[in-house]
Design a protein around this motif. Structure first.
Motif, PDB file in Angstrom:
ATOM      1  N   ARG A  72     -22.416   9.935  -3.711  1.00  0.00           N
ATOM      2  CA  ARG A  72     -21.511   9.904  -2.554  1.00  0.00           C
ATOM      3  C   ARG A  72     -20.230  10.622  -2.894  1.00  0.00           C
ATOM      4  O   ARG A  72     -19.815  10.686  -4.044  1.00  0.00           O
ATOM      5  CB  ARG A  72     -21.246   8.472  -2.079  1.00  0.00           C
ATOM      6  CG  ARG A  72     -20.053   7.756  -2.743  1.00  0.00           C
ATOM      7  CD  ARG A  72     -20.425   7.154  -4.059  1.00  0.00           C
ATOM      8  NE  ARG A  72     -19.319   6.436  -4.684  1.00  0.00           N
ATOM      9  CZ  ARG A  72     -18.527   6.962  -5.602  1.00  0.00           C
ATOM     10  NH1 ARG A  72     -18.676   8.215  -5.969  1.00  0.00           N
ATOM     11  NH2 ARG A  72     -17.570   6.231  -6.159  1.00  0.00           N
ATOM     12  N   ASP A  73     -19.627  11.163  -1.855  1.00  0.00           N
ATOM     13  CA  ASP A  73     -18.311  11.780  -1.960  1.00  0.00           C
ATOM     14  C   ASP A  73     -17.407  10.972  -1.038  1.00  0.00           C
ATOM     15  O   ASP A  73     -17.451  11.128   0.185  1.00  0.00           O
ATOM     16  CB  ASP A  73     -18.383  13.243  -1.533  1.00  0.00           C
ATOM     17  CG  ASP A  73     -17.059  13.960  -1.706  1.00  0.00           C
ATOM     18  OD1 ASP A  73     -15.991  13.306  -1.632  1.00  0.00           O
ATOM     19  OD2 ASP A  73     -17.081  15.183  -1.890  1.00  0.00           O
ATOM     20  N   LYS A  76     -15.114  12.708   1.456  1.00  0.00           N
ATOM     21  CA  LYS A  76     -15.772  13.310   2.618  1.00  0.00           C
ATOM     22  C   LYS A  76     -16.585  12.294   3.420  1.00  0.00           C
ATOM     23  O   LYS A  76     -17.218  12.662   4.413  1.00  0.00           O
ATOM     24  CB  LYS A  76     -16.696  14.452   2.175  1.00  0.00           C
ATOM     25  CG  LYS A  76     -15.966  15.612   1.522  1.00  0.00           C
ATOM     26  CD  LYS A  76     -16.952  16.723   1.136  1.00  0.00           C
ATOM     27  CE  LYS A  76     -16.226  17.904   0.518  1.00  0.00           C
ATOM     28  NZ  LYS A  76     -17.181  18.983   0.129  1.00  0.00           N
TER      29      LYS A  76
END
Length: 120
Positions: A72-73, A76
């Protein structure tokens, strides 16, 4: 309310790779676990992987372990599923979903799905 939008599906040859993205939006995104599921024609929906926003990953499904990686980011609000060494049996519609209380079941919100087709 949480909204999820998948992208990145397509047609790939066996042995190839794809990266799916799941863009997550909503007021309390950080409270949710995000999982990837898939459903092949004529089969039940199957759990593949899940991750929390803190980065903890649930054990992968045996069918994808060692080939798929979830990440995951947080900046973002996007969760990814990197799929390597793809096999024809990986062909399915892939969905991301969000759950406030479970790693493997009881997912509250779902995306529309993205088709992955692996040719032999």
């Amino acid at each position: 309310q949480v909204q999820l939008v998948e992208s990145g599906g397509g047609l790939v040859q066996a042995g190839g790779s794809l990266r799916l993205s799941c863009a997550v939006s909503g007021r309390t995104v950080g409270n949710y676990i995000v999982g990837w599921f898939r459903q092949a024609p004529g089969k039940e929906r199957e759990f593949a992987a899940a991750i929390s926003w803190s980065g903890y990953r649930a054990p992968y499904a045996d069918s994808v372990k060692g080939r798929f990686t979830i990440s995951r980011d947080s900046a973002k609000n996007t969760v990814y599923l990197q799929m390597n060494s793809l096999k024809p049996e990986d062909t399915a519609v892939y969905y991301c979903a969000a759950s406030s209380r479970s790693w493997y079941t009881e997912y509250d919100y779902w995306g529309q799905g993205t088709q992955v087709t692996v040719s032999s």
